[in-house]
Design a protein around this motif. Structure first.
Motif, PDB file in Angstrom:
ATOM      1  N   VAL A   1      65.539 -17.778  17.931  1.00  0.00           N
ATOM      2  CA  VAL A   1      64.170 -18.118  18.323  1.00  0.00           C
ATOM      3  C   VAL A   1      63.618 -19.036  17.247  1.00  0.00           C
ATOM      4  CG1 VAL A   1      63.710 -16.038  19.660  1.00  0.00           C
ATOM      5  CG2 VAL A   1      63.341 -16.013  17.198  1.00  0.00           C
ATOM      6  N   ASP A   2      62.663 -19.861  17.610  1.00  0.00           N
ATOM      7  CA  ASP A   2      62.074 -20.767  16.640  1.00  0.00           C
ATOM      8  C   ASP A   2      61.009 -20.005  15.868  1.00  0.00           C
ATOM      9  OD1 ASP A   2      61.672 -23.131  15.330  1.00  0.00           O
ATOM     10  OD2 ASP A   2      60.118 -23.783  16.716  1.00  0.00           O
ATOM     11  N   ILE A   3      61.180 -19.889  14.570  1.00  0.00           N
ATOM     12  CA  ILE A   3      60.251 -19.101  13.777  1.00  0.00           C
ATOM     13  C   ILE A   3      59.523 -20.020  12.809  1.00  0.00           C
ATOM     14  CG2 ILE A   3      60.028 -17.141  12.216  1.00  0.00           C
ATOM     15  CD1 ILE A   3      62.991 -16.474  13.189  1.00  0.00           C
ATOM     16  N   GLY A   4      58.247 -20.245  13.075  1.00  0.00           N
ATOM     17  CA  GLY A   4      57.431 -20.982  12.132  1.00  0.00           C
ATOM     18  C   GLY A   4      56.882 -19.952  11.168  1.00  0.00           C
ATOM     19  N   TYR A   5      56.748 -20.289   9.866  1.00  0.00           N
ATOM     20  CA  TYR A   5      56.647 -19.193   8.949  1.00  0.00           C
ATOM     21  C   TYR A   5      56.154 -19.698   7.608  1.00  0.00           C
ATOM     22  CZ  TYR A   5      59.148 -16.448   5.620  1.00  0.00           C
ATOM     23  OH  TYR A   5      59.506 -15.759   4.542  1.00  0.00           O
ATOM     24  N   GLN A   6      55.204 -19.010   7.002  1.00  0.00           N
ATOM     25  CA  GLN A   6      54.520 -19.540   5.807  1.00  0.00           C
ATOM     26  C   GLN A   6      54.580 -18.610   4.601  1.00  0.00           C
ATOM     27  OE1 GLN A   6      52.704 -22.541   5.742  1.00  0.00           O
ATOM     28  NE2 GLN A   6      53.442 -22.996   7.779  1.00  0.00           N
ATOM     29  N   ALA A   7      55.440 -17.637   4.590  1.00  0.00           N
ATOM     30  CA  ALA A   7      55.426 -16.690   3.474  1.00  0.00           C
ATOM     31  C   ALA A   7      56.839 -16.399   3.001  1.00  0.00           C
ATOM     32  CB  ALA A   7      54.752 -15.395   3.908  1.00  0.00           C
ATOM     33  N   ASN A   8      56.919 -15.775   1.830  1.00  0.00           N
ATOM     34  CA  ASN A   8      58.207 -15.405   1.265  1.00  0.00           C
ATOM     35  C   ASN A   8      58.771 -14.244   2.079  1.00  0.00           C
ATOM     36  OD1 ASN A   8      60.171 -15.715  -0.620  1.00  0.00           O
ATOM     37  ND2 ASN A   8      59.214 -14.364  -2.103  1.00  0.00           N
ATOM     38  N   SER A   9      59.996 -14.348   2.546  1.00  0.00           N
ATOM     39  CA  SER A   9      60.502 -13.267   3.370  1.00  0.00           C
ATOM     40  C   SER A   9      61.613 -12.504   2.671  1.00  0.00           C
ATOM     41  CB  SER A   9      61.022 -13.790   4.708  1.00  0.00           C
ATOM     42  OG  SER A   9      62.267 -14.408   4.526  1.00  0.00           O
ATOM     43  N   VAL A  10      61.765 -11.274   3.088  1.00  0.00           N
ATOM     44  CA  VAL A  10      62.846 -10.416   2.623  1.00  0.00           C
ATOM     45  C   VAL A  10      63.566  -9.925   3.868  1.00  0.00           C
ATOM     46  CG1 VAL A  10      63.406  -8.235   1.501  1.00  0.00           C
ATOM     47  CG2 VAL A  10      61.572  -9.679   0.590  1.00  0.00           C
ATOM     48  N   ILE A  11      64.864 -10.076   3.894  1.00  0.00           N
ATOM     49  CA  ILE A  11      65.657  -9.577   5.025  1.00  0.00           C
ATOM     50  C   ILE A  11      66.559  -8.475   4.491  1.00  0.00           C
ATOM     51  CG2 ILE A  11      67.359 -10.139   6.807  1.00  0.00           C
ATOM     52  CD1 ILE A  11      66.437 -13.016   6.702  1.00  0.00           C
ATOM     53  N   LEU A  12      66.583  -7.358   5.195  1.00  0.00           N
ATOM     54  CA  LEU A  12      67.429  -6.239   4.794  1.00  0.00           C
ATOM     55  C   LEU A  12      68.439  -5.979   5.903  1.00  0.00           C
ATOM     56  CD1 LEU A  12      67.668  -4.154   2.500  1.00  0.00           C
ATOM     57  CD2 LEU A  12      66.143  -2.683   3.803  1.00  0.00           C
ATOM     58  N   TRP A  13      69.725  -6.113   5.547  1.00  0.00           N
ATOM     59  CA  TRP A  13      70.790  -5.816   6.498  1.00  0.00           C
ATOM     60  C   TRP A  13      71.589  -4.619   5.993  1.00  0.00           C
ATOM     61  CZ3 TRP A  13      70.903 -11.532   5.966  1.00  0.00           C
ATOM     62  CH2 TRP A  13      70.623 -12.216   7.167  1.00  0.00           C
ATOM     63  N   ALA A  14      71.957  -3.720   6.896  1.00  0.00           N
ATOM     64  CA  ALA A  14      72.956  -2.705   6.557  1.00  0.00           C
ATOM     65  C   ALA A  14      74.312  -3.394   6.711  1.00  0.00           C
ATOM     66  CB  ALA A  14      72.859  -1.521   7.511  1.00  0.00           C
ATOM     67  N   VAL A  15      75.202  -3.196   5.744  1.00  0.00           N
ATOM     68  CA  VAL A  15      76.541  -3.779   5.808  1.00  0.00           C
ATOM     69  C   VAL A  15      77.480  -2.704   6.325  1.00  0.00           C
ATOM     70  CG1 VAL A  15      78.412  -4.870   4.516  1.00  0.00           C
ATOM     71  CG2 VAL A  15      76.014  -5.301   3.868  1.00  0.00           C
ATOM     72  N   VAL A  16      78.093  -2.985   7.464  1.00  0.00           N
ATOM     73  CA  VAL A  16      78.986  -2.025   8.107  1.00  0.00           C
ATOM     74  C   VAL A  16      80.382  -2.630   8.104  1.00  0.00           C
ATOM     75  CG1 VAL A  16      79.388  -0.689  10.207  1.00  0.00           C
ATOM     76  CG2 VAL A  16      77.051  -1.275   9.546  1.00  0.00           C
ATOM     77  N   SER A  17      81.371  -1.809   7.818  1.00  0.00           N
ATOM     78  CA  SER A  17      82.743  -2.313   7.735  1.00  0.00           C
ATOM     79  C   SER A  17      83.680  -1.432   8.545  1.00  0.00           C
ATOM     80  CB  SER A  17      83.194  -2.348   6.274  1.00  0.00           C
ATOM     81  OG  SER A  17      84.558  -2.716   6.190  1.00  0.00           O
ATOM     82  N   THR A  18      84.824  -1.993   8.906  1.00  0.00           N
ATOM     83  CA  THR A  18      85.849  -1.219   9.597  1.00  0.00           C
ATOM     84  C   THR A  18      86.502  -0.231   8.635  1.00  0.00           C
ATOM     85  OG1 THR A  18      87.378  -3.028   9.158  1.00  0.00           O
ATOM     86  CG2 THR A  18      86.368  -2.955  11.340  1.00  0.00           C
ATOM     87  N   SER A  19      86.287  -0.427   7.332  1.00  0.00           N
ATOM     88  CA  SER A  19      86.871   0.465   6.330  1.00  0.00           C
ATOM     89  C   SER A  19      85.835   0.701   5.239  1.00  0.00           C
ATOM     90  CB  SER A  19      88.110  -0.194   5.717  1.00  0.00           C
ATOM     91  OG  SER A  19      88.481   0.478   4.529  1.00  0.00           O
ATOM     92  N   ASP A  20      85.860   1.888   4.607  1.00  0.00           N
ATOM     93  CA  ASP A  20      84.920   2.089   3.508  1.00  0.00           C
ATOM     94  C   ASP A  20      85.495   1.620   2.177  1.00  0.00           C
ATOM     95  OD1 ASP A  20      86.737   4.105   3.177  1.00  0.00           O
ATOM     96  OD2 ASP A  20      85.296   5.746   3.331  1.00  0.00           O
ATOM     97  N   LYS A  21      86.721   1.095   2.195  1.00  0.00           N
ATOM     98  CA  LYS A  21      87.325   0.523   0.989  1.00  0.00           C
ATOM     99  C   LYS A  21      87.360  -0.996   1.159  1.00  0.00           C
ATOM    100  CE  LYS A  21      88.643   4.422  -1.036  1.00  0.00           C
ATOM    101  NZ  LYS A  21      87.321   5.057  -0.929  1.00  0.00           N
ATOM    102  N   PHE A  22      86.687  -1.706   0.251  1.00  0.00           N
ATOM    103  CA  PHE A  22      86.675  -3.162   0.374  1.00  0.00           C
ATOM    104  C   PHE A  22      86.333  -3.785  -0.965  1.00  0.00           C
ATOM    105  CE2 PHE A  22      82.332  -1.977   0.564  1.00  0.00           C
ATOM    106  CZ  PHE A  22      81.584  -3.062   0.128  1.00  0.00           C
ATOM    107  N   ALA A  23      86.733  -5.022  -1.150  1.00  0.00           N
ATOM    108  CA  ALA A  23      86.317  -5.791  -2.319  1.00  0.00           C
ATOM    109  C   ALA A  23      85.055  -6.550  -1.923  1.00  0.00           C
ATOM    110  CB  ALA A  23      87.424  -6.769  -2.704  1.00  0.00           C
ATOM    111  N   PRO A  24      84.014  -6.533  -2.761  1.00  0.00           N
ATOM    112  CA  PRO A  24      82.770  -7.195  -2.383  1.00  0.00           C
ATOM    113  C   PRO A  24      82.964  -8.647  -1.941  1.00  0.00           C
ATOM    114  CG  PRO A  24      82.444  -5.905  -4.371  1.00  0.00           C
ATOM    115  CD  PRO A  24      83.912  -5.855  -4.062  1.00  0.00           C
ATOM    116  N   GLY A  25      83.917  -9.355  -2.566  1.00  0.00           N
ATOM    117  CA  GLY A  25      84.164 -10.743  -2.188  1.00  0.00           C
ATOM    118  C   GLY A  25      84.602 -10.900  -0.741  1.00  0.00           C
TER     119      GLY A  25
END
Length: 151
Positions: free
Chosen positions: A67-91
């Protein structure tokens, strides 16, 4: 009914929706007074769910908005990171994320606005909340984002 060895894990894997391995907290990098253009830079920190893990920094770029988001402020986005495995390298999180498709069936149950990507498409970003202009749910409007581990 006697279960063959190996029969149970297969059934579990089909039901499993992935493990939440951390939270990705992103701030738009450009500061105040910006109206979103076609791309937008992010600074992100991954806080791993693993005990004692150090936060990992990423740079990101929002490449597409649904969607087109016109926007005038500092934003913070929070995502939950979900993986197929609970063992992973951050990279392994680095890469391009786009909307979940049939080939990422494991992530489809995570919601309509989930983005799938990273190493072997084994990670999903599930939008949790966005604070920004009028509390608009910005993450729900993001349709493509790329992440790179910060040097």
């Amino acid at each position: 009914g006697v279960l063959r060895a190996g029969a149970a894990p297969v059934a579990q894997a089909e039901e499993k929706k992935g493990a939440t391995v951390g939270m990705l907290h992103c701030n738009e990098a450009s500061g105040w007074g910006v109206v979103f253009g076609s791309t937008h830079d992010l600074k992100c920190v991954l806080n791993s769910a693993e005990k004692g893990a150090k936060p990992v920094h990423f740079t990101g770029k929002i490449k597409k908005y649904g969607v087109d988001i016109g926007y005038q402020a500092n934003s913070v986005i929070l995502w939950a990171v979900v993986s197929t495995s609970d063992k992973f390298a951050p990279g392994a999180l680095a890469g391009t994320y786009v909307g979940a498709t049939a080939e990422a069936a494991w992530a489809v149950g995570l919601g309509a606005n989930v983005l799938v990507g990273g190493s072997n498409k084994g990670f999903a970003l599930q939008p949790l909340s966005v604070q920004g202009y009028n509390g608009a749910n910005l993450a729900a409007g993001v349709t493509e984002v790329s992440l790179a581990q910060a040097k």
